[in-house]
Design a protein around this motif. Structure first.
Motif, PDB file in Angstrom:
ATOM      1  N   ASN A   1     -32.766  81.741   3.380  1.00 16.65           N
ATOM      2  CA  ASN A   1     -31.339  81.743   3.085  1.00 16.65           C
ATOM      3  C   ASN A   1     -30.513  81.057   4.172  1.00 16.65           C
ATOM      4  N   GLU A   2     -31.123  80.819   5.244  1.00 18.72           N
ATOM      5  CA  GLU A   2     -30.354  80.269   6.370  1.00 18.72           C
ATOM      6  C   GLU A   2     -29.993  78.825   6.089  1.00 18.72           C
ATOM      7  N   GLU A   3     -28.738  78.539   6.190  1.00 19.08           N
ATOM      8  CA  GLU A   3     -28.307  77.178   5.861  1.00 19.08           C
ATOM      9  C   GLU A   3     -28.258  76.294   7.086  1.00 19.08           C
ATOM     10  N   ASP A   4     -27.889  76.892   8.158  1.00 20.43           N
ATOM     11  CA  ASP A   4     -27.797  76.104   9.378  1.00 20.43           C
ATOM     12  C   ASP A   4     -29.187  75.676   9.809  1.00 20.43           C
ATOM     13  N   PRO A   5     -29.448  74.408   9.888  1.00 24.29           N
ATOM     14  CA  PRO A   5     -30.803  73.937  10.184  1.00 24.29           C
ATOM     15  C   PRO A   5     -31.314  74.390  11.554  1.00 24.29           C
ATOM     16  N   ASP A   6     -30.424  74.404  12.510  1.00 26.04           N
ATOM     17  CA  ASP A   6     -30.872  74.785  13.842  1.00 26.04           C
ATOM     18  C   ASP A   6     -31.418  76.194  13.865  1.00 26.04           C
ATOM     19  N   ARG A   7     -30.599  77.053  13.334  1.00 27.47           N
ATOM     20  CA  ARG A   7     -30.997  78.439  13.353  1.00 27.47           C
ATOM     21  C   ARG A   7     -32.285  78.622  12.566  1.00 27.47           C
ATOM     22  N   ALA A   8     -32.367  77.840  11.501  1.00 25.00           N
ATOM     23  CA  ALA A   8     -33.572  77.959  10.681  1.00 25.00           C
ATOM     24  C   ALA A   8     -34.803  77.569  11.488  1.00 25.00           C
ATOM     25  N   ARG A   9     -34.668  76.510  12.187  1.00 21.76           N
ATOM     26  CA  ARG A   9     -35.803  76.080  13.001  1.00 21.76           C
ATOM     27  C   ARG A   9     -36.205  77.155  13.991  1.00 21.76           C
ATOM     28  N   LYS A  10     -35.193  77.713  14.615  1.00 19.92           N
ATOM     29  CA  LYS A  10     -35.497  78.716  15.635  1.00 19.92           C
ATOM     30  C   LYS A  10     -36.242  79.897  15.032  1.00 19.92           C
ATOM     31  N   LEU A  11     -35.756  80.330  13.900  1.00 24.49           N
ATOM     32  CA  LEU A  11     -36.392  81.472  13.255  1.00 24.49           C
ATOM     33  C   LEU A  11     -37.823  81.131  12.870  1.00 24.49           C
ATOM     34  N   GLU A  12     -37.999  79.934  12.388  1.00 21.60           N
ATOM     35  CA  GLU A  12     -39.359  79.546  12.011  1.00 21.60           C
ATOM     36  C   GLU A  12     -40.293  79.614  13.192  1.00 21.60           C
ATOM     37  N   GLU A  13     -39.787  79.157  14.306  1.00 15.94           N
ATOM     38  CA  GLU A  13     -40.637  79.208  15.489  1.00 15.94           C
ATOM     39  C   GLU A  13     -41.020  80.630  15.816  1.00 15.94           C
ATOM     40  N   LYS A  14     -40.022  81.452  15.764  1.00 20.22           N
ATOM     41  CA  LYS A  14     -40.297  82.855  16.078  1.00 20.22           C
ATOM     42  C   LYS A  14     -41.370  83.397  15.146  1.00 20.22           C
ATOM     43  N   GLU A  15     -41.218  83.071  13.892  1.00 14.33           N
ATOM     44  CA  GLU A  15     -42.175  83.563  12.892  1.00 14.33           C
ATOM     45  C   GLU A  15     -43.575  83.103  13.220  1.00 14.33           C
ATOM     46  N   SER A  16     -43.712  81.853  13.526  1.00 15.69           N
ATOM     47  CA  SER A  16     -45.064  81.343  13.763  1.00 15.69           C
ATOM     48  C   SER A  16     -45.687  82.019  14.976  1.00 15.69           C
ATOM     49  N   LYS A  17     -44.850  82.264  15.970  1.00 16.42           N
ATOM     50  CA  LYS A  17     -45.384  82.957  17.141  1.00 16.42           C
ATOM     51  C   LYS A  17     -45.901  84.327  16.754  1.00 16.42           C
ATOM     52  N   ARG A  18     -45.077  84.989  15.980  1.00 17.92           N
ATOM     53  CA  ARG A  18     -45.476  86.326  15.566  1.00 17.92           C
ATOM     54  C   ARG A  18     -46.756  86.277  14.759  1.00 17.92           C
ATOM     55  N   ASP A  19     -46.882  85.311  13.925  1.00 20.93           N
ATOM     56  CA  ASP A  19     -48.094  85.211  13.112  1.00 20.93           C
ATOM     57  C   ASP A  19     -49.321  85.086  14.001  1.00 20.93           C
ATOM     58  N   MET A  20     -49.187  84.249  14.995  1.00 17.68           N
ATOM     59  CA  MET A  20     -50.334  84.083  15.899  1.00 17.68           C
ATOM     60  C   MET A  20     -50.726  85.403  16.532  1.00 17.68           C
ATOM     61  N   LYS A  21     -49.717  86.074  17.014  1.00 18.36           N
ATOM     62  CA  LYS A  21     -49.994  87.346  17.683  1.00 18.36           C
ATOM     63  C   LYS A  21     -50.684  88.306  16.729  1.00 18.36           C
ATOM     64  N   ARG A  22     -50.161  88.313  15.536  1.00 22.94           N
ATOM     65  CA  ARG A  22     -50.687  89.270  14.561  1.00 22.94           C
ATOM     66  C   ARG A  22     -52.142  88.971  14.255  1.00 22.94           C
ATOM     67  N   LYS A  23     -52.438  87.726  14.158  1.00 17.53           N
ATOM     68  CA  LYS A  23     -53.838  87.409  13.833  1.00 17.53           C
ATOM     69  C   LYS A  23     -54.760  87.921  14.912  1.00 17.53           C
ATOM     70  N   GLN A  24     -54.313  87.753  16.130  1.00 18.70           N
ATOM     71  CA  GLN A  24     -55.159  88.251  17.223  1.00 18.70           C
ATOM     72  C   GLN A  24     -55.327  89.757  17.139  1.00 18.70           C
TER      73      GLN A  24
END
Lengths: 105, 429
Positions: free
Chosen positions: B391-414
């Motif tokens: 839902n995030e329209e602002d591209p910057d914020r979207a990018r940031k959130l995506e990064e956060k998500e990917s980090k979390r995913d990595m952690k979770r897999k471990q």
């Protein structure tokens, strides 16, 4: 068998008072609740659409609900459902004195 | 208070239905009468208006006095009557007359009898039979309710009196209802018309015993069960049994579910086995558990904390005489009660080892449940995050959130691999 114990197994000082089970209404037999609801539905149908057989079914349902109800439940609900069904029957007969036509006719 | 209310309720019900029956019967007859009267005034040919008043009076003296003056009253009737009096020669014309006339309702009085067989025969039976049937059905149900209620009550009382001596020997308090200030015994409580309970307490190693008599719902015609159930729930301070499947040398109709085999062999020694054999048909189940937390609550899926548990023995017996139990049969169950006490005493001697094991097992279970719940929560959070990203329209914020998500995913897999290992170890235990 074992009742001929040499010692008295009773312990008067270890009496635990009875704690009535909390009303686990869904766990137990849900018949009275269903019948109550069904009775109300039937009586509303009978009143709105002036169907006599609906009203009679409502009377039966509330009767069944009463028969199955537990002592811990209050009777107000059953009584109100019963009154509603009786009023449905009376109203449908007052408005339409013709004899009852079964639903398949 | 509750009982008087119920009685009042029942009485009002009867009165109302009786009144209803009488009232609508009256309404019916009045209605019919009126309909017929008005039906008489329906269209007729003008020719028939003349000179029939006198005859009309003669034919229907009781009813049409007041309407004798009305010109159109009963002309057709008169014509027909005249024709009837003229006898057989007029049969055909009579039928013609009937054909273009409205209904049988026009012909009240003695004409109705002749016409009962013709016209619409199915109307007359339906007229009141349906209602009478309904009322009769209600009456039957009510009578059955009363009969069933008294029978159930008699059975419960009989059970109580026959078992009282045995219970008194074993418990110092028999029959408490929990409301009186002083400890006074002897109360058999009525939960509903078919469930009676009795609370006993005051015995070595037994916190209390709740006897629940579940009788057939005799008071409800709709409900016809094949057997009577009588579950007893003992609360004791020891023991453990859970899942697993084994068979023993007892009558093969029994299935044994036990988790700890030593416990079951201990319990099922010779005496118990022989008792089981003898009363095979009467024992429904025997459930011995260290942590009995009551019947499974099927509405509560995400249980994260341990439910309250108490060690308990549950015996469930069938009272013999499927559906037609008489008072005498109840006395036979006294022996079964003795079995209960025997098991209770045996249970005393089995102790901490089992308890420990059982505790561990239960902890495991609870732990895995908690894990599941936590995982579910995490899944939820992830989903929410993803939604936010979408839902995030602002591209910057979207990018940031995506990064956060990917980090979390990595952690979770471990973390997940670690968890799997731990689970494996636990399961092996």
């Amino acid at each position: 068998m074992s009742s001929s114990t040499p010692f008295d197994a009773r312990r008067p000082n270890k009496i635990h008072r009875y704690k009535p089970k909390d009303t686990n209404a869904p766990g137990d037999d849900p018949t009275p609740d269903y019948m109550n609801l069904l009775g109300m539905i039937f009586s509303m149908c009978g009143l709105m659409m002036k169907l006599k057989w609906c009203a009679w079914c409502a009377v039966y349902c509330s009767f069944i609900s009463f028969a199955n109800s537990r002592a811990s439940e209050d009777t107000k609900q059953t009584l109100s459902s019963f009154m509603l069904s009786i009023s449905a029957v009376v109203m449908s007969y007052l408005q339409n004195p013709q004899p009852m036509t079964p639903p398949w006719q | 208070m509750g009982n008087t209310m119920r009685l009042l309720f029942v009485v009002t019900v009867l009165l109302l239905t009786g009144l209803l029956g009488v009232g609508s019967k009256k309404a019916h007859s009045d209605g019919d009468f009126e309909d017929n009267e008005f039906a008489e005034f329906e269209d007729f040919d003008d020719e028939e208006e003349e000179g029939t008043v006198v005859e009309e009076d003669a034919e229907f003296p009781s009813e049409s006095e007041s309407q004798g003056q009305a010109a159109s009253a009963g002309k057709n009737d008169d014509d027909d009557d005249d024709e009837e009096e003229e006898d057989e020669g007029v049969v055909e014309t009579e039928d013609d007359e009937f054909d273009h006339m409205m209904d049988e309702e026009e012909f009240i009085g003695f004409d109705r009898d002749t016409r009962a067989g013709k016209g619409k025969p199915h109307d007359v039976p339906d007229l009141k039979i349906a209602k009478m049937l309904m009322l009769a059905g209600l009456g039957v149900y009510f009578l059955n309710f009363l009969a069933g209620k008294t029978k159930n009550s008699k059975l419960a009382q009989a059970w109580f009196t026959s078992h009282k001596t045995l219970l008194d020997e074993n418990f110092s308090l028999v029959g408490d209802d929990g409301t009186s200030k002083e400890v006074a015994g002897g109360t058999l409580m009525k939960e509903s018309e078919n469930i009676y309970t009795l609370w006993c307490s005051g015995r070595t190693c037994v916190e209390g015993m709740l006897v629940e008599l579940k009788l057939i719902k005799r008071q409800d015609l709709i409900n016809v069960m094949a057997t009577l159930l009588k579950p007893l729930a003992d609360q004791i301070s020891q023991f453990a049994e859970k899942k697993g499947v084994e068979k023993y040398n007892i009558p093969s109709s029994f299935q044994m579910l036990s988790e700890i085999p030593e416990a079951s062999s201990f319990i099922l020694d010779k005496r118990v086995c022989s008792a089981l054999e003898q009363y095979e048909s009467q024992i429904e189940y025997i459930h011995i558990s260290d942590q009995y937390s009551g019947p499974k609550n099927q509405y509560d899926d995400a249980q994260t904390k341990m439910p309250e548990v108490t060690p308990s023995l549950v015996f469930c017996f069938n009272v013999p005489g499927k559906g037609k139990t008489r008072v005498s049969d109840i006395e036979g169950t006294v022996v079964l009660m003795k079995l209960v006490f025997y098991c209770v005493d045996k249970a005393r001697t089995k102790a901490e080892r089992n308890r420990q094991k059982a505790e561990e097992a239960f902890l495991k279970l609870a732990h895995s449940q908690r894990q599941e719940a936590a995982q579910q929560r995490r899944e939820e959070k992830r989903r929410q995050e993803k939604e936010r990203i979408m839902n995030e329209e602002d591209p910057d914020r979207a990018r940031k959130l995506e990064e956060k998500e990917s980090k979390r995913d990595m952690k979770r897999k471990q973390a997940r691999t670690k968890m799997m290992k731990v689970k494996g170890i636990l399961l092996m235990l």
